[in-house]
Design an enzyme around this catalytic site. Structure first.
Site, PDB file in Angstrom:
ATOM      1  N   ASP A 118       3.385   9.482  -1.271  1.00 42.40           N
ATOM      2  CA  ASP A 118       2.103   8.902  -0.765  1.00 42.40           C
ATOM      3  C   ASP A 118       1.943   7.626  -1.783  1.00 42.40           C
ATOM      4  OD1 ASP A 118      -0.034   8.200   0.490  1.00 42.40           O
ATOM      5  OD2 ASP A 118      -0.838  10.373   0.553  1.00 42.40           O
ATOM      6  N   HIS A 121       0.734  -1.241  -0.104  1.00 42.83           N
ATOM      7  CA  HIS A 121       0.006   0.057   0.037  1.00 42.83           C
ATOM      8  C   HIS A 121       0.989   1.266   0.056  1.00 42.83           C
ATOM      9  CE1 HIS A 121      -3.996  -1.763   0.612  1.00 42.83           C
ATOM     10  NE2 HIS A 121      -3.150  -2.771   0.955  1.00 42.83           N
TER      11      HIS A 121
HETATM   12  C1  GDG Z   1      -2.056   4.149   2.970  1.00 46.71           C
HETATM   13  C2  GDG Z   1      -0.899   4.737   2.135  1.00 46.71           C
HETATM   14  C3  GDG Z   1      -2.582   4.339   0.388  1.00 46.71           C
HETATM   15  C4  GDG Z   1      -8.869   9.487   6.705  1.00 46.71           C
HETATM   16  N1  GDG Z   1      -9.338  10.254   8.033  1.00 46.71           N
HETATM   17  C5  GDG Z   1     -10.487   9.936   8.393  1.00 46.71           C
HETATM   18  C6  GDG Z   1     -10.801   8.833   7.549  1.00 46.71           C
HETATM   19  N2  GDG Z   1      -9.885   8.715   6.556  1.00 46.71           N
HETATM   20  C7  GDG Z   1      -9.633   7.472   5.803  1.00 46.71           C
HETATM   21  C8  GDG Z   1     -10.040   8.202   4.293  1.00 46.71           C
HETATM   22  C9  GDG Z   1      -9.226   7.332   3.411  1.00 46.71           C
HETATM   23  C10 GDG Z   1      -8.264   6.835   4.273  1.00 46.71           C
HETATM   24  O1  GDG Z   1      -8.562   7.048   5.677  1.00 46.71           O
HETATM   25  C11 GDG Z   1      -6.927   7.320   4.158  1.00 46.71           C
HETATM   26  O2  GDG Z   1      -6.195   6.863   3.253  1.00 46.71           O
HETATM   27  P1  GDG Z   1      -5.033   7.602   2.327  1.00 46.71           P
HETATM   28  O3  GDG Z   1      -4.744   6.613   1.173  1.00 46.71           O
HETATM   29  O4  GDG Z   1      -5.280   9.180   2.091  1.00 46.71           O
HETATM   30  O5  GDG Z   1      -3.693   7.529   3.343  1.00 46.71           O
HETATM   31  P2  GDG Z   1      -3.042   6.302   4.409  1.00 46.71           P
HETATM   32  O6  GDG Z   1      -3.783   6.138   5.629  1.00 46.71           O
HETATM   33  O7  GDG Z   1      -1.736   6.868   4.767  1.00 46.71           O
HETATM   34  O8  GDG Z   1      -3.012   4.927   3.738  1.00 46.71           O
HETATM   35  C12 GDG Z   1      -1.712   5.465   0.863  1.00 46.71           C
HETATM   36  C13 GDG Z   1      -3.607   3.704   1.312  1.00 46.71           C
HETATM   37  O9  GDG Z   1      -2.735   3.131   2.416  1.00 46.71           O
HETATM   38  C14 GDG Z   1      -4.236   2.717   0.502  1.00 46.71           C
HETATM   39  O10 GDG Z   1      -3.569   1.743  -0.112  1.00 46.71           O
HETATM   40  O11 GDG Z   1      -3.430   4.919  -0.704  1.00 46.71           O
HETATM   41  O12 GDG Z   1      -0.828   5.848   0.179  1.00 46.71           O
HETATM   42  O13 GDG Z   1      -0.129   5.368   2.883  1.00 46.71           O
HETATM   43  O14 GDG Z   1     -10.204   6.245   2.999  1.00 46.71           O
HETATM   44  O15 GDG Z   1     -11.551   8.183   4.066  1.00 46.71           O
HETATM   45  N3  GDG Z   1     -12.145   8.472   7.547  1.00 46.71           N
HETATM   46  C15 GDG Z   1     -13.100   8.870   8.564  1.00 46.71           C
HETATM   47  N4  GDG Z   1     -12.682   9.773   9.199  1.00 46.71           N
HETATM   48  C16 GDG Z   1     -11.244  10.705   9.370  1.00 46.71           C
HETATM   49  O16 GDG Z   1     -10.948  11.389   9.874  1.00 46.71           O
HETATM   50  N5  GDG Z   1     -14.055   8.322   8.645  1.00 46.71           N
END
Ligand code: GDG
Length: 730
Positions: A373, A166
């Site tokens: 990212d 990821h």
């Molecule tokens: C890793 C990789 C890759 C976030 N804040 C809240 C919340 N979220 C949810 C979002 C989104 C997820 O969490 C965050 O995903 P990201 O992709 O932006 O980032 P990472 O957590 O670093 O994830 C990344 C991912 O894995 C998937 O492979 O894309 O690059 O680093 O879905 O919606 N959800 C809620 N409240 C929040 O405050 N409900």
């Protein structure tokens, strides 16, 4: 129904214990909910850590946790506090996370962490093996479990194992800093399929296994021991309908209206991330600061809502970052704020799903500018919520998502000028343009959603398994071996067509190392002394070398890939009259490539020119050899000159000349009642092609071939020939 076992560090359900009572929380976002429809096709289980350390729970609690989780098809792996410190906070988050995100200065290389990582991976492996049936599909997620594929493979050799990263996979120069780099790569190569968010990460991984372990790949396919492993890109999607649908819900619309009312007639910029140094939050604040400084007309006209979700709070760098962000928010607000206008609204907490979607929906601009990212799902979710098409996404070129969301305003997050310009452009973008850009992105995100992503990954995994099985069918089994030996002993006229380098001797390159050793000489002596045998050595080597090596044997020879033929007891002859004028034209091109590729050299044979690159840097050589082949193919189109690729060589020679054509010289001579041809590279495929159906054709090593059978190595070839009667080693 097929059994699918998902394995990740955390389970989609977390357990806590408060005042003696166990509490279970389902994680709302993430993989688990996104994949619910995909799951229905499988009998699935999820294995992972439930979020509570072993010390905090009694034996009785464990039992309860197991039972309750099993109802949700989850299975817990229990981890002690000290193992968690080493495996999770240590190796995963202080070594791999910073290193793979190019924060080299933050990476800690600590043997104790590494040992903890290995130990916990072993614990995971034991749990998985206990659950998995032989035919189970095991899908492992992320950098916490890189040793798991090999550990499972040792116990379940035939299991289908997929691994998905990821996070980014760094370039070779960065990955090589890791003291345990080879163990990690070996661990991963226990999988059948290794998936990444983007081709760049896949390319980096392929380059690492090439340079550190020597594995080459063909279009992302690697032959590891006797297995094919595939490496590919699967950009992760989101549950599009869930986000697009949520915006239409009355309670979310109400919440969005409430937010807009609070913002007033100002424009709203949104920034949401876990509080992590990879997300570029301080840099983003500095850009916003600069934007306000440069564009005074936007003072009081724009608000940045900055949501930072607490993450890894026990790790020092995260604590420092939190303070840094708080100071910066204070600085920007202090510098630009007025009575009645706070430029940055800062929220340090997780938000409920509805609030998050309402924020996406209300925001005019999303500012997503991570330093690195793997993918970044926030950017995709923001676009999905723009049902009326209005809204602008500013996205860092260093997020994996940038390769799919090309219609966003793409920026280099370290280029402050560019980011400041992007904010202005976003705030002034005409609505029609916003709609046009968003519609295109939405179409894509809708099509390639999270279900499709998961299905493609699993389909590819199954396809890789099928390919492995198909190749196994061709292996020389004890029965086939028995049949070959039986047919051989019954036959009175036998033809043996044998390649030399890579077939009778391991591929060595240097002539001095490749000449026949005593064991091989005995073997050939044995085979050629039997009058029923006609042995032909079909080689790419020149006549002189072949004479030196095989002069004493009663053997037939083919030199220079079929240019020269020497029948037993006769002199060398050309297979047909050849002209050499083409060489003047081709030689300068090969010279140019030799200059540009240190370590490569040209070999001039009588009727061919060969460019050798086995001693050059493998990565550079891979690029140059492709380039050279293309150039040569262009030049030789419609002419009677052919370009041939062998093992670390490119050979240019007259067409119509091949090992196959040379083999025909013997094949057409008489009606053989036993024919065996063995070879290892592309040039031998021409021999396999001209063989009659009844012949036995054997390819040495793996990879695609026209041969009916395959054998692992030159040692095994010798063993087979020994069993045929060439044995004279006693
Ligand atoms: C890793 C990789 C890759 C976030 N804040 C809240 C919340 N979220 C949810 C979002 C989104 C997820 O969490 C965050 O995903 P990201 O992709 O932006 O980032 P990472 O957590 O670093 O994830 C990344 C991912 O894995 C998937 O492979 O894309 O690059 O680093 O879905 O919606 N959800 C809620 N409240 C929040 O405050 N409900």
């Amino acid at each position: 129904m097929k059994k699918l076992i998902m394995v990740s560090n955390r389970l989609p359900i977390s357990v806590t214990k408060k005042e003696g009572a166990l509490k279970f929380y389902k994680s709302t976002g993430g993989l688990a909910t996104g994949l619910s429809s995909f799951y229905r096709n499988y009998e699935s289980k999820w294995i992972g850590w439930p979020g509570i350390t072993s010390e905090k729970i009694s034996k009785e609690d464990r039992k309860k946790i197991r039972e309750s989780l099993l109802e949700e098809n989850c299975y817990p792996v229990f981890i002690s506090q000290s193992d968690l410190e080493r495996y999770y906070y240590g190796f995963s988050n202080k070594t791999i996370w910073p290193l793979f995100h190019y924060f080299i200065q933050y990476a800690v290389f600590n043997k104790n962490f590494w040992e903890g990582y290995r130990k916990v991976n072993r614990t995971f492996a034991e749990e998985v093996v206990e659950f998995a049936r032989k035919d189970a599909i095991i899908w492992i997620h992320d950098y916490h479990l890189m040793l798991l594929p090999r550990m499972i493979r040792e116990k379940l050799p035939d299991a289908s194992i997929g691994f998905f990263f990821h996070i980014p996979f760094p370039s070779f120069e960065v990955f090589r800093l890791l003291p345990w780099r080879n163990e990690i790569l070996h661990g991963l190569l226990g999988a059948d399929l290794i998936g990444f968010h983007s081709y760049d990460y896949a390319r980096h991984f392929l380059s690492c296994i090439h340079r550190l372990l020597g594995y080459e790949h063909m279009l992302g396919q690697i032959n590891v021991e006797d297995r094919i492993v595939r490496v590919d890109a699967f950009p992760m999607g989101i549950d599009f309908d869930k986000f697009a649908g949520a915006v239409k819900k009355p309670e979310i619309q109400k919440e969005a209206k409430r937010i807009k009312k609070k913002i007033g007639d100002r424009k709203m910029i949104l920034s949401v991330d876990r509080l992590d140094y990879t997300k570029g939050i301080p840099q983003r604040l500095e850009c916003f600061d600069l934007f306000l400084e440069r564009n005074s007309e936007y003072r009081e006209k724009v608000t940045l809502i900055l949501v930072a979700v607490p993450s890894r709070t026990g790790v020092e760098h995260y604590q420092i970052l939190k303070r840094q962000i708080e100071e910066l928010v204070g600085k920007v607000n202090g510098r630009h704020g007025t009575i009645g206008w706070v430029p940055v609204w800062y929220l340090y907490r997780p938000l409920p799903f509805n609030k998050l979607v309402a924020l996406y929906s209300a925001a005019d601009v999303a500012l997503v500018t991570p330093m690195r990212d793997g993918m970044n799902l926030i950017s995709k979710e923001y676009i999905a919520t723009k049902v009326d098409g209005r809204g602008v996404l500013i996205l860092s070129e260093r997020a994996g998502a940038a390769s799919e969301l090309g219609e966003a305003i793409i920026v280099n997050p370290d280029n402050r000028e560019e980011t400041v310009r992007a904010i202005k452009e976003a705030l002034t973008m005409p609505e029609e343009e916003q709609i046009e850009r968003n519609r295109t992105m939405q179409e894509r995100l809708k099509r390639y959603n999270v279900t499709r992503w998961a299905q493609e990954f699993i389909d590819r995994l199954e396809h890789t398994k099928e390919l492995q099985r198909a190749l196994q069918v061709h292996r020389i089994t004890p029965q086939v071996r028995k049949r070959i030996i039986g047919d051989y002993s019954k036959a009175t006229r036998r033809l043996l067509l044998l390649d030399y380098d890579g077939t009778l001797v391991p591929f060595a390159g240097k002539p001095s190392r490749a000449q026949p050793d005593p064991e091989l000489r005995k073997l050939l002596g044995g085979l050629t002394s039997d009058r029923r045998n006609e042995v032909v050595i079909i080689s790419g080597r020149d006549r002189k070398t072949l004479d030196n090596w095989f002069g004493p044997f009663d053997v037939n020879l083919v030199g220079e890939h079929g240019v020269w033929i020497k029948e037993r007891g006769e002199d060398w002859r050309l297979i047909e009259p050849l002209k050499n004028d083409w060489k003047e034209e081709i030689r300068p091109i090969l010279e140019l490539f030799t200059d540009r590729t240190p370590g490569s050299f040209i070999e001039e044979k009588e009727y061919s020119l060969v460019w050798h690159y086995r001693r050059a840097n493998p990565e550079l050589a891979a690029i140059r050899s492709r380039e050279l082949k293309e150039t040569l193919l262009d030049l030789t189109q419609n002419r009677d000159i052919g370009v041939l690729e062998g093992n670390k060589v490119i050979e240019v020679k007259k067409v119509g000349i091949s090992k196959g054509k040379a083999a025909l010289n013997w094949l057409e001579k008489e009606n053989w009642d036993f024919i065996l041809a063995i070879g290892d590279d592309w040039t031998d495929e021409d021999v396999f092609e001209v063989l009659p159906e009844k012949a036995y054709s054997v390819k040495v090593g793996f990879g695609f071939s026209r041969a009916a059978y395959r054998i692992e190595s030159p040692e095994k070839v010798r063993e087979l020939l020994g069993q045929l009667g060439g044995k004279s080693d006693e």
